[in-house]
Write an enzyme that holds these catalytic residues in place. Structure first.
Site, mmCIF file in Angstrom:
data_model
loop_
_atom_site.group_PDB
_atom_site.id
_atom_site.type_symbol
_atom_site.label_atom_id
_atom_site.label_comp_id
_atom_site.label_asym_id
_atom_site.label_seq_id
_atom_site.Cartn_x
_atom_site.Cartn_y
_atom_site.Cartn_z
ATOM 1 N N THR B 485 41.730 46.346 38.490
ATOM 2 C CA THR B 485 42.181 45.213 37.710
ATOM 3 C C THR B 485 43.760 45.453 37.080
ATOM 4 O OG1 THR B 485 41.206 45.964 35.765
ATOM 5 C CG2 THR B 485 39.878 44.596 37.138
ATOM 6 N N GLU B 679 37.958 36.600 38.397
ATOM 7 C CA GLU B 679 37.166 35.992 39.128
ATOM 8 C C GLU B 679 37.674 34.352 39.836
ATOM 9 O OE1 GLU B 679 32.628 37.397 38.143
ATOM 10 O OE2 GLU B 679 34.597 37.642 36.567
#
Ligand code: FES
Ligand code: FES
Lengths: 173, 715
Positions: B485, B679
């Protein structure tokens, strides 16, 4: 056990190997070089790509005993002799954020280096229209040629940008 | 000096590094392949002593349900290099029964095909693998059911993931449907999907018995949360949390599958327990990952939408049928986006589960939101067609004033801005209103749109420690995990701004359960949750120790929830636009353009954020066109259990892909102004592609993925 010799990232190794050992496991488990990654062990993902005798090669499908005497360059050894110890392709990956988790990345970088060589040598690909003319390294060519390396993080846009940059800079790689 | 965690309110930070491009701090190690992942570490080096190393290989069940009658390890043990075989007869005992998935090798019961039935430990990987093939297991097979169809019996779970109501109901849906001028009544299906991070699930562990009493388990794990693994494992192994250390400095992706520990990690811990003083390591094979590391259930979404002739929704009904495993319940919250996305006075949602004798499903990127929004956004497109309305206009017309689910006002709901900006960037206005209007050579060409949303989540249980080091540097410690990430980078930026120092002065320490506790890298909550704790600790540190702290000055703190947050419904939003080209004769689908425009609060690092959003869009494209796990109900396993048969998007599948975001800062959500981005990229993108395929061809496919067989013959 048979004895094999490998030159890996500039260092010579001679060792006894189990005949079942793949080049990938030899590198990772016997020589402690974990730059090539195991993503599938079945030749389906490209994570284990290195340069083997100068060409990009999947190491999970290669038995070590079949490659006795080979010269292997992994992503960890690519930078040798380059400014700052970083290969221009690796540097382009870094600057274009051409990865997220980094697991497919060493394989992508080696694959890109090998691919740039293939382009220079004029190899056609599945999407090359004219097999006789010089290859035009447009985006579709580059995408096709990098499709053997899966990236589940979906860094393809960055990878393309990095590879394109390397092509534009005269393919110094 | 204080080392007591204190809960404290935070102030929004003054941004200097946050909001700017910053190259990944771990980037050089990643591009050169020198960043070690789970089974690439040296446990002996970590612990400062020589540790013999053993390789593990899993033996998995050949039946879907029944009992193990015998395990004969003699042939395996006779194989050179094999040291030990652990099975249910000799495995160390585990305590508790809350986590049935983690109770590996405890009983002869088999609950699904390819469940772990033994572990082989050997001196080499080759011997371990061969040893596993030599373990002879006999079974007493029992009848089982592994097929999810429209007629599979279902039940109503008590709640759905993470703890949402199973059903909701408001108004009179049936009456509103009966009175509706325009009706959509269709079923939308998504298949079994497998996370498939490129780094397999893998772990390496050593169990050490202290001669003075007490034991310690030290483990490198490929996980999204080191503290989560520790708190799950310690009680089961009869240890205190302090006796377990879990490390994960680099993780090769997870997408939810590494969000909770799965059986293979416990198999590693158990084998380490059985062989104290030796390091053991296991990488789950790609094939085994399809059974042992979680996956997304298939979903059937039965939709009824009723609208007036101007497209205003009067009724929304979303009834979900999906499956769970008999071993452990997991209820995907597929109807959750339907509860909050559009206005409409009469609404009903429900979830029903089929309990099957299959592998345990779990989180996969945007659980619930992804399959649910797929269904809803294609249903809305169906409605737009039936109303003769532009799908962007239809969505604008159904914007709710307040959150229909909670009745609270939305904070910063900017969906319409995302839609309008995306439409402009994409050239939406030029789109022919009729489907099947544009042909270029052998290709039908069309465009589609879908909206996306993702709830703003922040997890409790985060603490950060700031300590002054020599040379003006500051150590910032929290057990967060970077699974790709960009946490290494963005947490450094957040810490620097919160402390008012350059990023070079920050020494970030993450990925270790010996650091202050941190929640999982999941639910798009990592940066929000960890970042808030970092800000709390940094602000407390400056208050306590000033701008010129003495070396060794320490502050530990946790962030208090912003009380303002309770007043609002908080979500991120986005709009995805896709162009599809469908080959007339072969049905091949290509997606030359995919654009996502998002409202996600402040973007902490545009470099890593763009990669994450593009990665989500790519995974959505992959779900739209390729991904499908094929289960053989006769045997109960996934047939397509490798990367040659379970297709994920490859480089040539991804063409012009772009992500951008609105310029904003949401300091109600977090003191950084950010809301989470991991997401939302996968939500909406599959529907946008499917809607574009309809616009190109006039053929409506409602079942993912849109493979050529569903189109060919109708083009
Ligand atoms: S590990 Fe070699 S191709 Fe996947
Ligand atoms: S960077 Fe994670 S798989 Fe490519």
């Amino acid at each position: 056990m048979p004895t094999v010799s490998f030159r890996v990232d500039g260092v010579d190794h001679t060792l006894d190997v189990d005949v079942r050992t793949t080049v990938l496991d030899l590198l990772r488990e016997r020589l402690g070089n974990t730059a090539p990654k195991k993503g599938c062990d079945h030749g389906q993902c490209g994570s284990c790509t290195v340069l083997l005798d100068g060409r990009r090669h999947l190491t999970c499908l290669a038995l070590a005993v079949s490659y006795d005497g080979a010269e292997v360059v992994t992503a960890a050894g690519l930078g040798e002799g380059h400014a700052d110890g970083l290969h221009p392709v690796a540097d382009a990956f870094l600057r274009n954020d051409a990865f997220q988790c980094g697991y497919c990345t060493p394989g992508q970088v080696c694959s890109a280096v090998g691919m740039l060589d293939e382009l220079r040598e004029g190899h056609p690909s599945h999407v090359t229209e004219d097999l006789d003319a010089e290859v035009d390294p447009d985006d579709d060519e580059l995408r096709e040629r990098m499709s053997g390396n899966l990236c589940r993080c979906g860094a393809y846009v960055g990878i393309l940008a990095a590879v394109r940059e390397c092509v534009a800079s005269g393919g110094e790689a | 000096m204080s080392d007591e965690p204190q809960q404290r309110p935070t102030r929004p930070i003054d941004v200097r590094s946050v909001g700017r491009e910053h190259v990944r701090v771990d980037g050089r190690a990643k591009v050169t392949g020198t960043a070690p992942y789970a089974v690439e570490h040296d446990l002996g080096e970590l612990l400062g002593r020589e540790l013999p190393l053993l390789h593990l290989w899993l033996v998995t069940s050949r039946i879907a349900k029944g009992r193990i009658e015998s395990v004969d390890a003699s042939r395996a043990l006779a194989h050179p290099g094999v040291v030990h075989v652990v099975d249910h007869t000799n495995a160390p005992r585990l305590q508790g029964d809350d986590e049935p998935e983690l109770l590996v090798l405890q009983t002869p019961r088999v609950s699904f095909r390819n469940e772990i039935v033994a572990v082989v430990a050997a001196e080499s990987l080759e011997a371990a693998r061969e040893g596993a093939a030599l373990v002879d297991v006999t079974y007493a097979e029992e009848p089982f059911s592994a097929e999810l169809t429209d007629s599979t019996p279902t039940y109503k779970p008590d709640s759905v993931n993470p703890s949402m109501p199973t059903d909701t109901e408001e108004g009179d849906v049936d009456a509103a449907i009966a009175a509706a001028e325009v009706l959509v009544e269709e079923t939308y299906r998504t298949p079994f999907e497998h996370n498939n991070p490129m780094e397999p699930h893998a772990a390496m562990a050593v169990w050490e018995d202290d001669p003075g009493g007490g034991s310690r388990l030290t483990m490198y794990d490929s996980t999204q949360g080191v503290h989560g693994v520790r708190s799950a494992f310690a009680p089961m192994l009869g240890l205190e949390p302090e006796q377990v250390r879990v490390l994960a400095p680099n993780v090769g992706g997870g997408f939810g599958s590494k969000g909770v520990p799965h059986a293979p990690e416990m198999a590693v811990a158990l084998t380490a327990r059985a062989l104290p003083g030796r390091a053991v390591k296991l990488a789950v094979t790609r094939q085994q990952m399809f059974s042992l590391t979680g996956y997304r259930t298939a979903t059937f979404s039965h939709f009824r939408l009723g609208a007036d002739d101007e497209g205003r929704l009067q009724a929304l009904e979303h009834r979900v049928v999906e499956q769970t495993s008999r071993l452990k319940e997991y209820a995907e919250q597929t109807a959750s986006p339907t509860r909050m996305m559009y206005a409409g006075p009469n609404r009903r949602t429900s979830h029903r589960l089929a309990m099957l004798d299959v592998a345990v499903p779990s989180w996969m990127r945007a659980p619930g939101e992804m399959p649910g929004a797929y269904a809803q956004e294609v249903a809305i497109d169906d409605l737009a067609v039936r109303c003769g309305l532009d799908p962007v206009t239809l969505r604008e017309r159904n914007e709710p004033e307040i959150d229909p689910d909670t009745g609270k006002p939305f904070h910063d709901r900017r969906l319409v801005e995302c839609l309008r900006r995306g439409a402009e960037r994409f050239g939406w206005a030029d789109r022919p209103s009729e489907p099947r209007s544009r042909q270029e050579g052998e290709w039908w060409v069309g465009t589609g749109v879908a909206a996306s949303s993702y709830p703003m989540m922040a997890m409790p249980g985060n603490t950060c420690r700031v300590e002054a080091l020599h040379g003006g540097r500051l150590a910032v410690s929290i057990g967060a995990v970077d699974i790709g990430t960009g946490a290494w980078t963005v947490l450094t930026q957040i810490a620097a701004d919160a402390l008012g120092c350059p990023t070079e002065a920050v020494v970030l320490r993450i990925g270790d359960s010996d650091l202050p506790s941190a929640s999982v890298a999941g639910g798009s909550s990592g940066t929000s949750s960890w970042g808030s704790a970092i800000v709390a600790a940094a602000q407390a540190f400056r208050e306590e120790h000033g701008e010129a702290p003495e070396v060794g000055a320490v502050t530990t703190a946790a962030a208090e929830e912003n009380p303002e947050k309770e007043r609002y419904a908080m979500h991120s939003f986005g709009a995805v636009f896709a162009e599809a080209r469908v080959h007339r004769w072969t049905g091949e689908v290509r997606v030359p353009r995919l654009l996502g425009v998002y409202s996600v609060g402040r973007v902490v690092n545009p470099t890593t954020a763009r990669s994450q959003l593009l990665g989500g869009l790519t995974m959505g494209l992959s779900a739209a066109l390729f991904e499908e796990g094929w289960r053989d109900p006769r045997f109960g396993h996934t047939v397509t259990q490798d990367l040659a048969t379970y297709h994920v998007a490859a480089h040539a599948d991804v063409q012009r892909l772009e992500a951008e975001w609105l310029d904003e800062a949401d300091t109600v959500a977090t003191p950084m102004g950010s809301r989470g981005i991991g997401e939302i990229g996968i939500v909406g993108s599959p529907a946008a592609v499917v809607n574009a395929v309809f616009h190109a061809t006039g053929v409506r496919v409602r079942d993912l993925p849109v493979t050529p067989d569903k189109l060919v013959g109708q083009l």
